[in-house]
Design an enzyme around this catalytic site. Structure first.
Site, short mmCIF file in Angstrom:
data_model
loop_
_atom_site.label_atom_id
_atom_site.label_comp_id
_atom_site.label_asym_id
_atom_site.label_seq_id
_atom_site.Cartn_x
_atom_site.Cartn_y
_atom_site.Cartn_z
N CYS A 1 -100.65 26.04 73.93
CA CYS A 1 -101.79 26.19 74.21
C CYS A 1 -102.40 25.35 73.30
O CYS A 1 -103.71 24.94 74.28
CB CYS A 1 -102.37 28.18 75.27
SG CYS A 1 -102.25 28.55 73.11
N HIS B 1 -104.11 33.53 72.10
CA HIS B 1 -104.31 32.41 73.36
C HIS B 1 -105.10 30.87 72.53
O HIS B 1 -106.50 31.80 72.01
CB HIS B 1 -104.34 32.34 73.84
CG HIS B 1 -104.34 31.53 75.78
ND1 HIS B 1 -102.92 31.02 75.60
CD2 HIS B 1 -105.31 31.25 76.68
CE1 HIS B 1 -103.35 29.98 76.97
NE2 HIS B 1 -104.35 30.16 77.20
N ASN C 1 -109.33 26.69 80.39
CA ASN C 1 -107.52 27.41 80.40
C ASN C 1 -106.42 25.95 80.51
O ASN C 1 -106.47 25.46 81.00
CB ASN C 1 -107.15 28.63 80.81
CG ASN C 1 -106.43 29.09 80.96
OD1 ASN C 1 -106.07 28.87 79.82
ND2 ASN C 1 -106.09 31.01 81.07
#
Length: 446
Positions: free
Chosen positions: A71, A367, A388
């Protein structure tokens, strides 16, 4: 003081308490049949968290990290991708940078760092807590902006077509298993050499042979990174452009106005052991071995918000780290502290604040995403737009909406361009960092 077991008398008291309120049985039936998330979901919270923002950056489509912990690479590359496409007036929806390329170099660099850390602790007993910590997770997949910056400055970037994803870069479980096994094997060999009386220079020479082996393994899983490539694209007017035989580092230096070295990382860890206004780093933390620690300046949450808003207004995304699993819903793409009524459904209270959750390891950075918009009312934020990296099937085509209250509770770090940062904060960031233990709560949660 002896330990006390669960007695029949205590079990009787538990049962009496549970059966004393008919609502307990009603909620139990609902949760058993439907699960806690659907039963506790507040639908008025969904209505309040809509996707409209007064300040917004058009960043094109979202990307998909799939079954990996990449991520932080995706967030950083999304910032650079937007910078390149904007500078060259490209069709951003068709342009993506290779995450596999950065993934390769991160694995190699973290392998080197692990082996160097093994050498640094080579005289310690195998049961020493630091040695145990190193061996428990040799090459971690997660990362932050500082780790990303070191990779980009050293290796540059390439378009995705120059080094496409492989099976292993989309699902890294087997790669991680093999690599971590090899790291522990190498640790055994290096520590054995030390106990045989070998010189550190000889041990480091053996380490280089090990890294050659790692490089070979990584090539089998992901392919060898390109040394040069042809950069070809069409701009928004349809004109075709080509740059022949460009290196990844030249490509990055020439075409990206986002340079991670120009950013500082501010964190919000309101814990007793980390006063605001001080910088911190973690022992053994990082990926690239270069003598420069990856550090963080701890500040009040309102400072993080103020600077994030300034950067968004300036047309730049903001990479941030958070505890994404708390009070969030993937299908709706909502992060809001009012999203679930857990206390009523479970008939209990959750009393820890942000400081408590961090100190007692009930929360941590899990994250990394980017802010690409914010909704301001009378100059104050009430909603944030989030890009995202979980694909387009969730949220609003992959974008999420975050309440400002969620920002307060679960956002832990932001990367801010120095040009948006006041002089006094820059000066605070330039302090020598306080070195924390490798397992301090400032570290990631895996």
């Amino acid at each position: 003081m002896g330990k006390k077991s669960i007695s029949n008398e205590l079990i009787k008291k538990c049962s009496e308490y549970y059966n004393s309120d008919l609502n307990n049985k009603v909620y139990s039936d609902a949760v058993i049949r439907n699960g806690l998330v659907d039963v506790a979901l507040r639908h008025d919270a969904i209505a309040n968290m809509h996707f409209h923002f007064s300040e917004e950056i058009d960043v094109g489509k979202v990307t998909n990290q799939k079954k990996t912990g990449r991520c932080w690479m995706f967030a950083g590359l999304n910032c650079i991708r937007h910078s390149i496409s904007k500078k060259l007036q490209m069709e951003e929806k068709d342009f993506e940078l290779s995450q596999n390329y950065i993934f390769f170099w991160d694995k190699l660099e973290k392998s080197n760092l692990f082996l160097e850390n093994i050498i640094a602790t080579i005289d310690k007993d195998l049961e020493d807590h630091e040695v145990i910590g190193l061996l428990s997770s040799p090459v971690q997949e997660g990362g932050r902006w500082g780790l990303f910056a070191k990779l980009i400055e050293k290796y540059g970037v390439v378009p995705k077509y120059a080094m496409p994803d492989s099976k292993a870069s989309e699902d890294s479980k087997m790669l991680n298993e093999i690599l971590n096994y090899k790291m522990r094997e190498y640790a055994k060999i290096l520590r054995g050499m030390y106990r045989e009386g070998k010189l550190i220079d000889d041990i480091r020479e053996e380490k280089e042979s090990m890294l050659i082996d790692v490089y070979n393994i990584l090539c089998r899983f992901m392919g060898e990174p390109p040394k040069t490539f042809d950069f070809e694209y069409r701009d928004v007017d349809g004109d075709f452009h080509r740059e022949r035989n460009i290196t990844p580092l030249d490509f990055y230096n020439r075409f990206s106005d986002v340079k991670p070295k120009d950013y500082i990382v501010l964190v919000n860890y309101p814990t007793e052991d980390k006063p605001f206004g001080k910088t911190y780093t973690l022992k053994y933390h990082g990926n690239v071995v270069d003598g420069e620690p990856i550090k963080y300046l701890n500040m009040d949450i309102d400072v993080l918000k103020e600077l994030a808003i300034a950067q968004i207004k300036g047309g730049e995304q903001v990479s941030f780290g958070c505890d994404v699993g708390k009070m969030s819903h993937r299908e709706f793409g909502i992060m809001d502290t009012n999203l679930f009524n857990y206390e009523t459904v479970l008939n209990t209270k959750f009393i820890m604040d942000k400081s408590d959750r961090l100190m007692y390891r009930a929360s941590g950075s899990s994250h990394v995403m980017t802010f690409v918009g914010v909704n301001l009312v009378d100059g104050k934020p009430n909603r944030w737009k989030v890009q995202n990296s979980w694909g387009e099937s969730e949220g609003n085509e992959g974008f999420y909406v975050m309440s400002d209250e969620w920002f307060d509770e679960y956002v832990l770090r932001v990367a801010i361009n120095k040009k948006y940062v006041p002089k006094e904060i820059i000066e605070a960031y330039e302090q020598e960092p306080i070195v924390l233990s490798p397992w301090n709560t400032l570290g990631p949660v895996f």
